[in-house]
Design a protein around this motif. Structure first.
Motif, PDB file in Angstrom:
ATOM      1  N   ARG A   1       0.864  -1.183   0.000  1.00  0.00           N
ATOM      2  CA  ARG A   1       0.000   0.000   0.000  1.00  0.00           C
ATOM      3  C   ARG A   1       0.901   1.233   0.000  1.00  0.00           C
ATOM      4  O   ARG A   1       1.450   1.615   1.026  1.00  0.00           O
ATOM      5  N   PRO A   2       1.088   1.864  -1.155  1.00  0.00           N
ATOM      6  CA  PRO A   2       1.882   3.098  -1.159  1.00  0.00           C
ATOM      7  C   PRO A   2       1.152   4.184  -0.385  1.00  0.00           C
ATOM      8  O   PRO A   2      -0.069   4.295  -0.463  1.00  0.00           O
TER       9      PRO A   2
ATOM     10  N   GLN B   1      -2.618   3.107  -8.189  1.00  0.00           N
ATOM     11  CA  GLN B   1      -3.071   2.978  -9.579  1.00  0.00           C
ATOM     12  C   GLN B   1      -1.885   3.027 -10.550  1.00  0.00           C
ATOM     13  O   GLN B   1      -1.800   2.229 -11.481  1.00  0.00           O
ATOM     14  N   GLU B   2      -0.956   3.941 -10.323  1.00  0.00           N
ATOM     15  CA  GLU B   2       0.213   4.065 -11.205  1.00  0.00           C
ATOM     16  C   GLU B   2       1.113   2.825 -11.108  1.00  0.00           C
ATOM     17  O   GLU B   2       1.651   2.369 -12.119  1.00  0.00           O
TER      18      GLU B   2
ATOM     19  N   VAL C   1      -8.068  -1.973  -5.267  1.00  0.00           N
ATOM     20  CA  VAL C   1      -7.382  -3.227  -4.956  1.00  0.00           C
ATOM     21  C   VAL C   1      -7.201  -4.005  -6.257  1.00  0.00           C
ATOM     22  O   VAL C   1      -8.168  -4.260  -6.972  1.00  0.00           O
ATOM     23  N   ARG C   2      -5.959  -4.386  -6.551  1.00  0.00           N
ATOM     24  CA  ARG C   2      -5.664  -5.204  -7.723  1.00  0.00           C
ATOM     25  C   ARG C   2      -4.713  -6.324  -7.304  1.00  0.00           C
ATOM     26  O   ARG C   2      -3.902  -6.159  -6.399  1.00  0.00           O
ATOM     27  N   ILE C   3      -4.805  -7.443  -8.011  1.00  0.00           N
ATOM     28  CA  ILE C   3      -3.914  -8.566  -7.783  1.00  0.00           C
ATOM     29  C   ILE C   3      -3.185  -8.847  -9.089  1.00  0.00           C
ATOM     30  O   ILE C   3      -3.716  -8.590 -10.175  1.00  0.00           O
ATOM     31  N   ALA C   4      -1.960  -9.346  -8.991  1.00  0.00           N
ATOM     32  CA  ALA C   4      -1.164  -9.628 -10.187  1.00  0.00           C
ATOM     33  C   ALA C   4      -0.229 -10.800  -9.904  1.00  0.00           C
ATOM     34  O   ALA C   4       0.055 -11.130  -8.751  1.00  0.00           O
TER      35      ALA C   4
END
Length: 115
Positions: free
Chosen positions: A8-9, A23-24, A56-59
């Motif tokens: 979490r930046p 997001q970036e 929230v994104r997963i990769a």
């Protein structure tokens, strides 16, 4: 048991030091300089990027490297890593999403979740 690396930046760091937002980071597919022991992060297959406020994104993790210290005399209290990832997507697993959203963030902007 496998783990997911969750980052979490901080908004303040993004604003004051011109660092990327969640997001970036997701768009660039690279998280640079986050706290983490190389061996532990290498054991993770996925990364979650969140702003702690709904994004929230997963990769899938592709590569992990030790982040170089800012200067030769830098304190070595926390090791940092650079993570490159692919297939950024929303989290479809409702249980995992609840667990990420339930994290109580403090000074540290990194967590590990067992899966």
């Amino acid at each position: 048991m496998p783990e997911i690396y969750v980052i979490r930046p901080t908004v303040r760091a993004a604003e004051e030091r011109n660092l990327p937002t969640a997001q970036e980071i997701a768009d660039q597919r690279q998280a640079v300089g986050f706290i983490g022991k190389l061996a532990r992060v290498q054991a993770c297959e996925r990364i979650v990027i969140t702003d702690g406020d709904g994004f929230v994104r997963i990769a899938d993790i592709e590569a992990i490297q030790q982040h170089p210290p800012p200067n030769a005399g830098a304190e070595r209290g926390h090791s940092r890593v650079d993570v490159t990832f692919a297939r950024v997507r929303s989290i479809r697993d409702a249980d995992l999403l609840r667990r990420v959203e339930a994290i109580q963030w403090s000074q540290r902007n990194v967590r590990y979740l067992e899966i």
